[in-house]
Motif scaffolding. Structure first.
Motif, PDB file in Angstrom:
ATOM      1  N   ALA A  37       0.910  -1.421   0.037  1.00 22.50           N
ATOM      2  CA  ALA A  37       0.104  -0.044  -0.067  1.00 22.50           C
ATOM      3  C   ALA A  37       0.826   1.735   0.271  1.00 22.50           C
ATOM      4  O   ALA A  37       0.136   2.254  -0.485  1.00 22.50           O
ATOM      5  CB  ALA A  37      -0.803  -0.476   1.225  1.00 22.50           C
ATOM      6  N   MET A  38       1.591   1.560   0.651  1.00 22.14           N
ATOM      7  CA  MET A  38       3.209   2.353   1.280  1.00 22.14           C
ATOM      8  C   MET A  38       3.593   2.634  -0.355  1.00 22.14           C
ATOM      9  O   MET A  38       3.949   4.010  -0.761  1.00 22.14           O
ATOM     10  CB  MET A  38       4.368   2.268   1.738  1.00 22.14           C
ATOM     11  N   ALA A  39       3.683   1.917  -1.242  1.00 24.19           N
ATOM     12  CA  ALA A  39       3.948   2.078  -2.869  1.00 24.19           C
ATOM     13  C   ALA A  39       3.087   1.908  -3.164  1.00 24.19           C
ATOM     14  O   ALA A  39       3.976   1.988  -4.533  1.00 24.19           O
ATOM     15  CB  ALA A  39       4.839   0.307  -3.009  1.00 24.19           C
ATOM     16  N   CYS A  40       1.961   2.043  -3.129  1.00 29.04           N
ATOM     17  CA  CYS A  40       0.823   2.640  -4.613  1.00 29.04           C
ATOM     18  C   CYS A  40       0.668   0.604  -5.507  1.00 29.04           C
ATOM     19  O   CYS A  40       0.437   1.040  -6.110  1.00 29.04           O
ATOM     20  CB  CYS A  40       1.100   3.611  -4.932  1.00 29.04           C
ATOM     21  N   ARG A  41       0.887  -0.293  -4.830  1.00 25.67           N
ATOM     22  CA  ARG A  41       0.993  -1.613  -5.788  1.00 25.67           C
ATOM     23  C   ARG A  41      -0.906  -1.669  -5.143  1.00 25.67           C
ATOM     24  O   ARG A  41      -0.288  -3.161  -4.370  1.00 25.67           O
ATOM     25  CB  ARG A  41       1.481  -2.027  -5.017  1.00 25.67           C
ATOM     26  N   PHE A  42      -1.341  -1.040  -6.115  1.00 25.96           N
ATOM     27  CA  PHE A  42      -2.586  -1.807  -4.951  1.00 25.96           C
ATOM     28  C   PHE A  42      -3.887  -2.937  -5.170  1.00 25.96           C
ATOM     29  O   PHE A  42      -3.730  -3.578  -4.614  1.00 25.96           O
ATOM     30  CB  PHE A  42      -3.988  -0.354  -5.936  1.00 25.96           C
ATOM     31  N   ASP A  43      -3.436  -3.427  -6.189  1.00 30.30           N
ATOM     32  CA  ASP A  43      -3.716  -5.240  -6.914  1.00 30.30           C
ATOM     33  C   ASP A  43      -2.871  -5.880  -5.669  1.00 30.30           C
ATOM     34  O   ASP A  43      -4.016  -6.661  -5.211  1.00 30.30           O
ATOM     35  CB  ASP A  43      -3.788  -5.781  -8.003  1.00 30.30           C
ATOM     36  N   ASP A  44      -1.635  -5.421  -5.808  1.00 27.70           N
ATOM     37  CA  ASP A  44      -1.116  -7.064  -4.864  1.00 27.70           C
ATOM     38  C   ASP A  44      -1.476  -6.569  -3.462  1.00 27.70           C
ATOM     39  O   ASP A  44      -1.675  -7.468  -2.693  1.00 27.70           O
ATOM     40  CB  ASP A  44       0.625  -6.162  -5.069  1.00 27.70           C
ATOM     41  N   SER A  45      -1.789  -5.053  -2.868  1.00 26.96           N
ATOM     42  CA  SER A  45      -1.785  -5.158  -1.343  1.00 26.96           C
ATOM     43  C   SER A  45      -3.561  -5.620  -1.009  1.00 26.96           C
ATOM     44  O   SER A  45      -3.632  -6.284   0.427  1.00 26.96           O
ATOM     45  CB  SER A  45      -2.200  -3.284  -1.349  1.00 26.96           C
ATOM     46  N   ARG A  46      -4.053  -5.090  -2.337  1.00 23.30           N
ATOM     47  CA  ARG A  46      -5.365  -5.801  -2.242  1.00 23.30           C
ATOM     48  C   ARG A  46      -5.843  -7.292  -1.702  1.00 23.30           C
ATOM     49  O   ARG A  46      -6.009  -7.699  -0.755  1.00 23.30           O
ATOM     50  CB  ARG A  46      -6.516  -5.286  -2.436  1.00 23.30           C
ATOM     51  N   ALA A  47      -4.663  -8.217  -2.749  1.00 26.12           N
ATOM     52  CA  ALA A  47      -4.689  -9.537  -2.639  1.00 26.12           C
ATOM     53  C   ALA A  47      -4.234 -10.713  -1.727  1.00 26.12           C
ATOM     54  O   ALA A  47      -4.556 -10.929  -1.038  1.00 26.12           O
ATOM     55  CB  ALA A  47      -3.971  -9.737  -3.637  1.00 26.12           C
ATOM     56  N   HIS A  48      -3.509  -9.296  -1.080  1.00 27.78           N
ATOM     57  CA  HIS A  48      -2.537  -9.793   0.175  1.00 27.78           C
ATOM     58  C   HIS A  48      -3.209  -9.507   1.306  1.00 27.78           C
ATOM     59  O   HIS A  48      -3.000 -10.275   2.376  1.00 27.78           O
ATOM     60  CB  HIS A  48      -1.125  -9.750   0.718  1.00 27.78           C
ATOM     61  N   ALA A  49      -3.685  -8.716   1.505  1.00 35.23           N
ATOM     62  CA  ALA A  49      -4.659  -8.352   2.717  1.00 35.23           C
ATOM     63  C   ALA A  49      -5.220  -9.428   2.919  1.00 35.23           C
ATOM     64  O   ALA A  49      -6.390 -10.004   3.360  1.00 35.23           O
ATOM     65  CB  ALA A  49      -5.366  -6.629   2.128  1.00 35.23           C
ATOM     66  N   ALA A  50      -6.238  -9.507   1.706  1.00 33.03           N
ATOM     67  CA  ALA A  50      -8.199 -11.110   1.661  1.00 33.03           C
ATOM     68  C   ALA A  50      -7.088 -12.153   2.048  1.00 33.03           C
ATOM     69  O   ALA A  50      -7.662 -12.743   2.565  1.00 33.03           O
ATOM     70  CB  ALA A  50      -8.262 -10.545  -0.166  1.00 33.03           C
ATOM     71  N   MET A  51      -6.072 -12.345   1.206  1.00 34.08           N
ATOM     72  CA  MET A  51      -5.618 -13.793   2.204  1.00 34.08           C
ATOM     73  C   MET A  51      -5.693 -13.427   3.722  1.00 34.08           C
ATOM     74  O   MET A  51      -5.377 -14.894   3.708  1.00 34.08           O
ATOM     75  CB  MET A  51      -3.908 -13.958   1.369  1.00 34.08           C
ATOM     76  N   ALA A  52      -4.765 -12.646   4.495  1.00 37.99           N
ATOM     77  CA  ALA A  52      -4.665 -12.527   5.904  1.00 37.99           C
ATOM     78  C   ALA A  52      -5.915 -12.787   5.786  1.00 37.99           C
ATOM     79  O   ALA A  52      -6.621 -13.451   7.271  1.00 37.99           O
ATOM     80  CB  ALA A  52      -3.895 -10.997   6.377  1.00 37.99           C
ATOM     81  N   ASP A  53      -6.625 -11.873   5.573  1.00 37.71           N
ATOM     82  CA  ASP A  53      -8.483 -11.379   6.246  1.00 37.71           C
ATOM     83  C   ASP A  53      -9.191 -12.804   6.527  1.00 37.71           C
ATOM     84  O   ASP A  53      -9.552 -13.546   6.984  1.00 37.71           O
ATOM     85  CB  ASP A  53      -9.154 -10.764   5.504  1.00 37.71           C
ATOM     86  N   ALA A  54      -8.929 -14.329   5.275  1.00 38.59           N
ATOM     87  CA  ALA A  54      -9.888 -15.247   5.114  1.00 38.59           C
ATOM     88  C   ALA A  54      -8.830 -15.996   6.348  1.00 38.59           C
ATOM     89  O   ALA A  54      -9.553 -16.744   6.281  1.00 38.59           O
ATOM     90  CB  ALA A  54      -9.024 -15.906   3.688  1.00 38.59           C
ATOM     91  N   LEU A  55      -7.321 -16.333   6.453  1.00 33.95           N
ATOM     92  CA  LEU A  55      -6.461 -16.749   7.523  1.00 33.95           C
ATOM     93  C   LEU A  55      -7.377 -16.707   8.422  1.00 33.95           C
ATOM     94  O   LEU A  55      -7.398 -17.308   9.821  1.00 33.95           O
ATOM     95  CB  LEU A  55      -5.287 -16.453   7.396  1.00 33.95           C
ATOM     96  N   LEU A  56      -7.306 -15.357   9.361  1.00 35.20           N
ATOM     97  CA  LEU A  56      -7.949 -14.584  10.729  1.00 35.20           C
ATOM     98  C   LEU A  56      -9.351 -14.949  10.506  1.00 35.20           C
ATOM     99  O   LEU A  56      -9.655 -15.502  11.754  1.00 35.20           O
ATOM    100  CB  LEU A  56      -7.492 -13.590  10.501  1.00 35.20           C
TER     101      LEU A  56
END
Length: 649
Positions: free
Chosen positions: A212-231
């Motif tokens: 997100a800090m690097a404005c890699r929006f798609d990558d950030s959203r995908a990894h956040a979704a993976m974390a959300d699913a695990l949690l």
């Protein structure tokens, strides 16, 4: 049969069952053999039975043996059980016997880190790795000690040494690189950590944040979704502890965020239980000043520190004393102003957490404001020790804490309206004024030519940090410029974020000729830049706080969209406080339409700037007494609710 010899041979060969039987028989025959007792304790520690090993080790030491090995093992055993105070005593005993023993040095250093005493830890840990360079655990704790003191490059070097024995240290390398601003190294380290442990949510959250800090929006959203699913699945290990701060604004759900907060709370309470307990706090009774304490790592040139620069001096000294406890040393003009405004300012960077709590208790603080929450440098274990009967969270972590050591979170009726959802256990305390303090800020002067900005066009701007931006926001900005063909957009972007942002801009069809990335400027020159612009386009998921106030001080109006959390309502809250609700939009389409209308009407923009300047003056936005008085009223109200009418003196 030589039972002791047999026990040691079997122990060395790895036959722990057989070794234990022979040790027990040998000790029955020679109960005064302290080295034998120590060796049995070592076996029990290998078998994860520290509670049985500890009495044996204490017997060895109480018998008068100058046994550094026994004292060191005792320190590690007690550390494993969370008894930090007793463990530190054992480590001190070991060092008194053998000051150059690397394991004793590791024990002392690691325990100092756990106790929040990073300053004392560093020399012990450096000595340990100088003697034994492959003592990877010592390198790890040295990294922790240096990281706690914001010495990012040194901490990174220590963690890289630890990686030779523990590849998982890549996570810590990433954290330090991220804090040092090297997003490329940070992302590479997090990706390495993720490849090694794909099921860890903490790695995914850090990875999503740095993307997100690097404005890699798609990558950030995908990894956040993976974390959300695990949690959300609840399947991660107990040692997997994602950071709460990025969870407060990443695209994750409340269920996942609540899990992260609960894990953080458990960890902090465990650390607090390992520290010496405090006697109950004492308080002034009626007839004396109310003592307000502030605890923070950010009493310097930082978003929080800048907002607070005039706050402490603005308190009413006929009724209140102001005590500040600084968790990190700062040496700049903001730090100087903060110190000058306090009755007492204690630099706590080199103090252990329990020592800080004891000082707060001994100072008789009546109400303690935690300004850090779960952000970098904060020490919530100080609050968990309960040095003060009334403890409130404010400014640093504008979100639910789920913290049993806090009696409420200070917000306001704009960022947390009474009818808005608040799915957290903390009491939401609402100020009538804007929750963000402020003091005089430069008003700036228009200087497009001197700043290299386009002349003669409507100039829209965003000065938010790059991690506050997202794909939906870029889409809205592109649509605004497509419908307002004369407008240009100025966006603050660190170098590390520019390629990612430009990729998103291009993907959405943005015109690169009308996009103007810009970097950091000193406050006075930034005010000139803001005064040169026509409209601040606020972010969606995490809106402008200190940045929005600075823009308003320069007469730059802020267009915002009302969000679904306090962080997503900071800008709209500022507009509500200023009486400029017409700049608060209900959704992205309304935000685009309002921006297009304003960008197409120079007269309306000029009127809006004049209204902003008048509203700043009328509301006393930049008067430090505004927030100081509100905090005083809240302190009196909350103290009265807890201990009766004497609090109103």
């Amino acid at each position: 049969m030589d039972e002791a010899g047999a026990a040691r041979r079997l122990h060395q060969a790895g036959d722990l069952d057989g070794a234990e039987r022979h040790y027990m028989r040998a000790l029955a025959a020679a109960p005064g053999d302290q080295p034998l007792r120590r060796d049995l304790a070592a076996l029990l520690l290998q078998r994860a039975r520290p509670r049985e090993a500890i009495p044996l080790l204490r017997e060895v030491l109480s018998a008068g043996a100058r046994d550094a090995q026994a004292a060191t093992m005792l320190a590690f055993a007690l550390r494993g059980l969370g008894d930090v105070a007793a463990a530190r005593d054992a480590a001190s005993t070991a060092l008194a016997i053998e000051p150059r023993d690397p394991l004793a040095l590791l024990a002392a250093g690691s325990l100092a880190v756990i106790a929040g005493d990073a300053t004392s830890a560093e020399p012990w840990l450096r000595a340990a790795v100088a003697i034994e360079p492959r003592l990877f655990e010592a390198w790890h704790y040295l990294g922790e000690a240096l990281q706690a003191r914001c010495r990012w490059q040194e901490a990174t070097a220590a963690y890289r040494q630890a990686m030779a024995g523990h590849p998982g240290e890549a996570m810590n390398v990433g954290i330090c690189a991220e804090r040092a601003g090297d997003l490329t190294v940070a992302r590479d380290a997090y990706l390495q950590a993720h490849a090694a442990a794909p099921g860890r949510a903490d790695v995914l959250v850090r990875l999503a944040q740095v993307e997100a800090m690097a404005c890699r929006f798609d990558d950030s959203r995908a990894h956040a979704a993976m974390a959300d699913a695990l949690l959300a699945a609840g399947t991660i290990g107990d040692d997997d502890r994602p950071e709460p701060f990025p969870m407060s604004w990443l695209e994750t759900g409340d269920v996942a965020t609540a899990q992260v907060l609960e894990r953080q709370v458990r960890r902090i309470l465990a650390r607090a239980r390992a520290l010496p307990r405090l006697p109950p706090p004492t308080h002034a009774v009626g007839g004396g000043s109310i003592r307000i304490g502030y605890l923070s790592a950010d009493f310097g040139r930082h978003a929080v520190g800048t907002l607070l620069a005039g706050h402490f001096a603005a308190h009413d000294r006929t009724r209140f004393q102001v005590h500040a406890y600084s968790l990190r040393h700062h040496d700049d003009d903001v730090a100087t102003a903060i110190r000058a405004g306090c009755d007492s300012f204690i630099d706590c960077e080199a103090m252990a957490s329990d020592a800080i709590a004891r000082r707060i208790r001994d100072d008789g603080i009546d109400v303690l404001f935690d300004l850090g929450g779960y952000t970098a440098g904060a020490r919530p274990e100080v609050l968990a020790l309960r040095p003060c009967a009334l403890q409130l969270g404010w400014l640093g972590f504008i979100h639910g804490h789920q913290a049993p050591w806090l009696d409420g979170i200070v917000l306001d009726r704009h960022v947390q309206p009474v009818d808005a959802a608040w799915p957290w256990s903390d009491a939401a305390l609402r100020l009538d004024t804007l929750m963000l303090p402020a003091c005089a800020m430069p008003s700036g002067r228009p200087d497009r030519a001197g700043l290299g900005l386009p002349e003669g066009v409507p100039l829209l701007a965003s000065f938010n940090n790059s991690y506050k931006l997202d794909d939906a926001l870029v889409d809205a900005w592109v649509r605004i410029l497509q419908r307002a063909p004369r407008a240009h957009l100025l966006v603050y972007l660190p170098e590390a974020a520019r390629s990612g942002f430009l990729a998103a801009w291009t993907r959405h069809g943005g015109d690169p000729a009308r996009l103007h990335p810009c970097g950091h400027l000193p406050a006075e020159r930034q005010a000139d830049r803001a005064a040169s612009c026509d409209l601040f386009l606020d972010a969606f998921r995490y809106q402008a706080g200190a940045t929005g106030i600075a823009a308003a001080a320069a007469g730059l109006p802020l267009l915002s969209r009302r969000g679904d959390s306090p962080l997503a309502r900071l800008g709209s809250g500022l507009n509500g406080f200023l009486g400029m609700e017409d700049l608060v939009c209900t959704d992205a389409d309304a935000y685009v339409a309002r921006a297009v209308a304003l960008a197409s009407d120079p007269v309306a923009l000029a009127e809006l700037r004049a209204r902003t300047t008048a509203a700043v003056a009328r509301s006393r936005l930049l008067d430090p007494r505004r927030a100081a008085a509100a905090i005083e009223d809240l302190a009196v109200e909350q103290l009265a609710a807890r201990r009766g009418p004497h609090a109103t003196t």
